[in-house]
Structure formats: C-alpha cells, structure tokens
Design a protein around this motif. Structure first.
Motif, PDB file in Angstrom:
ATOM      1  N   ARG A 246       0.913  -1.160   0.000  1.00 25.60           N
ATOM      2  CA  ARG A 246      -0.002   0.054   0.048  1.00 25.60           C
ATOM      3  C   ARG A 246       0.830   1.314  -0.098  1.00 25.60           C
ATOM      4  NH1 ARG A 246      -2.983  -1.673   5.231  1.00 25.60           N
ATOM      5  NH2 ARG A 246      -1.096  -2.175   5.819  1.00 25.60           N
ATOM      6  N   ARG A 247       2.328   0.982   0.259  1.00 24.26           N
ATOM      7  CA  ARG A 247       3.127   2.251  -0.040  1.00 24.26           C
ATOM      8  C   ARG A 247       3.825   2.252  -1.108  1.00 24.26           C
ATOM      9  NH1 ARG A 247       3.613   4.893   4.979  1.00 24.26           N
ATOM     10  NH2 ARG A 247       2.472   4.040   6.811  1.00 24.26           N
ATOM     11  N   ARG A 248       4.597   3.426  -1.556  1.00 21.69           N
ATOM     12  CA  ARG A 248       5.695   3.367  -2.519  1.00 21.69           C
ATOM     13  C   ARG A 248       7.079   3.456  -1.568  1.00 21.69           C
ATOM     14  NH1 ARG A 248       3.710   2.292  -7.697  1.00 21.69           N
ATOM     15  NH2 ARG A 248       1.426   2.700  -7.710  1.00 21.69           N
TER      16      ARG A 248
ATOM     17  N   ALA B 155      11.255  16.474   8.717  1.00 21.67           N
ATOM     18  CA  ALA B 155       9.686  16.635   9.030  1.00 21.67           C
ATOM     19  C   ALA B 155       9.171  16.406   7.721  1.00 21.67           C
ATOM     20  CB  ALA B 155       9.668  18.101   9.520  1.00 21.67           C
ATOM     21  N   LEU B 156       9.671  16.748   6.410  1.00 19.55           N
ATOM     22  CA  LEU B 156       9.015  16.672   5.268  1.00 19.55           C
ATOM     23  C   LEU B 156       8.955  15.110   4.962  1.00 19.55           C
ATOM     24  CD1 LEU B 156       7.716  18.177   2.776  1.00 19.55           C
ATOM     25  CD2 LEU B 156       9.846  18.224   1.810  1.00 19.55           C
TER      26      LEU B 156
ATOM     27  N   ALA C  89       5.330  13.194   4.436  1.00 17.49           N
ATOM     28  CA  ALA C  89       5.129  12.374   3.212  1.00 17.49           C
ATOM     29  C   ALA C  89       4.570  10.860   3.558  1.00 17.49           C
ATOM     30  CB  ALA C  89       6.335  12.130   2.323  1.00 17.49           C
ATOM     31  N   THR C  90       5.293  10.353   4.616  1.00 16.66           N
ATOM     32  CA  THR C  90       5.057   9.143   5.009  1.00 16.66           C
ATOM     33  C   THR C  90       3.641   8.849   5.311  1.00 16.66           C
ATOM     34  OG1 THR C  90       7.195   8.479   5.716  1.00 16.66           O
ATOM     35  CG2 THR C  90       5.677   7.146   6.448  1.00 16.66           C
ATOM     36  N   VAL C  91       3.027   9.785   6.240  1.00 17.69           N
ATOM     37  CA  VAL C  91       1.971   9.944   6.771  1.00 17.69           C
ATOM     38  C   VAL C  91       0.654  10.266   5.631  1.00 17.69           C
ATOM     39  CG1 VAL C  91       0.313  10.746   8.630  1.00 17.69           C
ATOM     40  CG2 VAL C  91       2.723  10.087   9.139  1.00 17.69           C
ATOM     41  N   GLU C  92       0.905  11.484   4.796  1.00 21.70           N
ATOM     42  CA  GLU C  92      -0.128  12.131   4.105  1.00 21.70           C
ATOM     43  C   GLU C  92      -0.210  11.520   2.583  1.00 21.70           C
ATOM     44  OE1 GLU C  92      -0.516  16.205   4.568  1.00 21.70           O
ATOM     45  OE2 GLU C  92       0.033  16.061   6.628  1.00 21.70           O
ATOM     46  N   LEU C  93       1.018  10.990   2.376  1.00 20.45           N
ATOM     47  CA  LEU C  93       1.111  10.494   1.017  1.00 20.45           C
ATOM     48  C   LEU C  93       1.268   9.132   0.814  1.00 20.45           C
ATOM     49  CD1 LEU C  93       3.384  13.303  -0.719  1.00 20.45           C
ATOM     50  CD2 LEU C  93       1.208  13.336  -0.585  1.00 20.45           C
ATOM     51  N   GLY C  94       1.552   8.529   1.773  1.00 22.93           N
ATOM     52  CA  GLY C  94       1.813   7.112   1.754  1.00 22.93           C
ATOM     53  C   GLY C  94       2.940   6.630   0.848  1.00 22.93           C
TER      54      GLY C  94
END
Length: 412
Positions: free
Chosen positions: A30-32, A351-352, A356-361
């Motif tokens: 489910r992640r890239r 922080a970016l 990205a991990t949380v909001e963009l997967g």
C-alpha cells in the motif's frame, strides 16, 4: 527533462520464476518505497534465514553463544568476497557509525591535532569527529565542496585543508545527503604521503560499488551491509589493512579482547548477531537472481528515469527543476530540487519525510544542503518505473501545495 525529450523507461526486473522482483520482499504494497538508501529493505530469504538462526539461538542459548565466534568468523568470508577484500582484514560491527566510533577511540591522542571533514559529511559521523576534537583540544575544519564539483575540484577542496596541524581526515566515499562520490582514492594517497590518518565512511558503498576498496589507501573503512546489500539491520563492516588495525577493539570488551584483529570482533558478548550471520544470504540472493552488476545497472537506469520524471512534474507544476548536477554521481541515487520553501534545513527535511509517509503513503528521503532542499531518490531492484510515475502524478502537486503554504507562512 527538457520539453520534447523522452526518458528511456527501464524494463522492471523479474525473479527467475517470472514474478515481479518486489515479490521477494515483504514491503507493504500500500506504500511506495522510494528510499532504500536510508534503512534498506531485507528480502524474504534473508529474513527467513535470520528467523531460523534466532530460533536456533533460543532453543539452546548455551550451545549458541559458545560457538558464535566461529559462526561470525565463517560469515566474514563471503562478505569479504563480495567486497573483494581479504577476510582477515574485515571485522563485523553493528553499523557504520559504530565502526567510526571504534576507529576514533583507537587513534593515538594528538593534542591540538585538527580533524578535516567536508560539508557533505554524515551528521552523526561529524559529531563523533567533533567529540574527538574536544578531547584533543583541537578543532574540526570543514572543507567546502560545491555540489557540482568534479573529482578534481573536490580533491583540491579537501587537500587545501591539509597542513602540519591536521591529524585526521574523515571523508565519505558516497555522501548521504547529496548522493555524490568523493575522490577517496586520491585523498587517501595524499594523506598517506603526508602521514595523516585517513578514515573513509563508505556507509552506502557495499552493494552499490563493485569493489569499494580497490585502489584505496586508508587507515580504516566502514560500510553498511543493510543498505544496498539488503542485509538485516545491525550488520556492517570495518576494514583495516594498516598498522592501526592492531589498536582497533570492539565497543564492548568481551572474552576475545586479547585476540588479534579481526578475531576479537567475533566476540561481542550476548549481542544478537543473527543479522550479520544472515547477511551472506541477502548478498547471495541478489547475485543468484540477477547478478550484482546487472542489478547495479538497473538501479542506476531507474534512478535516472525517476529523477527526470519527477523533475519534469515539478516543472509542470511551476517549479523549474531538473535532476541536480552533483559533479560525480553514483549508481542508483539521484537528487531532485524541491520547491522553494521546503527542506532548507535537516530538521525541515526530516519533517517533510515524516509528513510524506503519513499523508502521501510514500517512503521517501528529503535532504538539505547549503540551505536548499532536495528529494533524494534511491532505487533498488524491487522498484519499478511506476513508483516514480506515481510520485510525479499524485505527490508532486501536493508537495507544491505544501511549498506554497510554507512560503505564505514565512511572509506572514
């Protein structure tokens, strides 16, 4: 990528049975996963090997630990073969930073002796150099190497700091934040000529470079197996071929303390050494499935493709961005400039990454150098062109939005 230019699309690698390479890993589908270079990713076969070793350890701890030094010594041989070094010159350590700490602790005190690093150096290693400098009552000098500097310019920047007051040079073979190669071979030769101790941080080199120590003169070299080598975390190498090797000792004194280098490193008390013991399984898996040379070619072609696709997406969204000239690039890693307002410091870049991990997967690496933010792409065999196409289509517009919000907040 200029308008009208078409990037060559690499053909994804397949396993010998025809399945996609990703099927050999247990990564969350489910992640890239676009950041192999930070923590690596362990193939299923190496996980299974480590799990079997752990089960054996827990079934009979006394039998396990009494024979562990011999097991570690045996594991050193295939790892040394992969790096093309002598197994008698190679010790196993928990990670590259631990290896650096071993070397810094072994150096003879040089009160007032300066230490040279570069502005591309890995932060934890530079902190270790600063701590040593405080003990010595000396200073750390930072050689400034422009991002686009070629090998000659980088060499000149480092050697310009060499003088009679310099006792140690610490230099990355492949830089973490900027994904470029440093001329460690030439710097090492000059350091030896001047009698200056030379430590090479080759954290990213195993697996990424075919023979990272070929033609290299240094007092010690460290490299992680868990990054491009895909070994379990907690497995790294320390190579020493000069007189300093006899002063190198594990961070933990154990019953092998009086044995010679590297045998004394085979004794580390009750540490879980299964990661090191399973490392050969990871190295052999890539070799058997594709061959390391073919794997490196694919990783480099894919990283180049990914950087061009993502940079073109940023350009379409309003940020003039091209794959960044790092002077001496390395296989499998590329930088793309981030929109203004993002990743200007290491803390901002981290922080970016978390956002990205949380909001963009997406698991991606964001780095900072000289006040500018970058997306660092690092490809491995399980990645495919679709990973970067997905980021370009779905993530770049969101990142551009974050940049506009950040710039507006700065103005306010």
């Amino acid at each position: 990528m200029s308008e009208g230019e078409v990037a060559t699309v690499p053909r994804p690698l397949l396993l010998p049975d025809g399945r996609p390479a990703m099927r050999a890993w247990t990564l969350d589908p489910r992640r890239r996963h676009l950041n192999h270079g930070s923590f690596g990713a362990v193939p299923r076969v190496a996980q299974e090997r480590q799990n079997a070793l752990r089960a054996e350890m827990e079934r009979a701890p006394v039998a396990w630990f009494s024979t562990l030094p011999e097991r570690i010594a045996a594991a050193r041989a295939p790892i040394a073969d992969h790096l093309r070094v002598d197994a008698n010159d190679l010790a196993l350590v928990p990670n590259a930073s631990a290896g650096v700490s071993v070397v810094l602790a072994a150096l003879a005190a040089r009160p007032g002796g300066d230490i040279v690093v570069t502005d591309h150096g890995y932060g934890a290693v530079t902190m270790g150099a600063q701590r040593l400098a405080r003990r010595w009552g000396s200073r750390v000098r930072t050689a400034r190497v422009p991002l686009a500097a070629d090998a000659e310019q980088a060499y000149e920047a480092v050697t310009a700091e060499m003088d009679d007051d310099v006792a140690l040079i610490v230099l990355d073979q492949i830089t973490s934040a900027t994904a470029r190669r440093m001329p460690v071979e030439r710097v090492g030769a000059e350091a030896a000529r001047r009698g200056i101790a030379f430590l090479v941080d080759g954290a990213h080199a195993p697996g990424l470079l075919a023979a990272p120590l070929e033609g290299l003169v240094c007092d010690a070299w460290v490299g992680n197996l868990h990054k491009w080598g895909c070994a379990p975390r907690g497995s790294a190498t320390l190579v020493a071929r000069g007189p300093l090797r006899e002063d190198l000792h594990p961070l933990i004194d154990s019953w092998g303390a009086e044995e010679p280098f590297p045998d004394r490193f085979d004794h580390q008390g009750t540490l879980d050494a299964t990661g090191c013991l399973a490392a050969p399984a990871a190295l052999e898996f890539v070799e058997d499935a594709w061959g390391w040379d073919a794997a490196r070619r694919y990783m480099d072609e894919l990283a180049e493709y990914g950087a061009r696709v993502v940079a073109a997406a940023f350009a379409r969204a309003g940020t003039p961005a091209e794959p960044v000239d790092v002077g001496t690039p390395v296989p499998g890693m590329r930088l793309v400039r981030l929109p203004r307002g993002l990743g200007a410091t290491r803390i901002d870049a981290d922080a970016l990454r978390d956002r990205a991990t949380v909001e963009l997967g997406v698991e991606a690496s964001f780095t900072s150098f000289a006040g500018l933010g970058y997306l660092r792409l690092s490809a491995h065999v399980y990645n495919t062109p679709s990973d970067y196409e997905y980021f370009a289509e779905h993530c770049v517009p969101v990142v551009e939005k974050w940049a506009r919000e950040a710039r507006a907040a700065q103005v306010a």
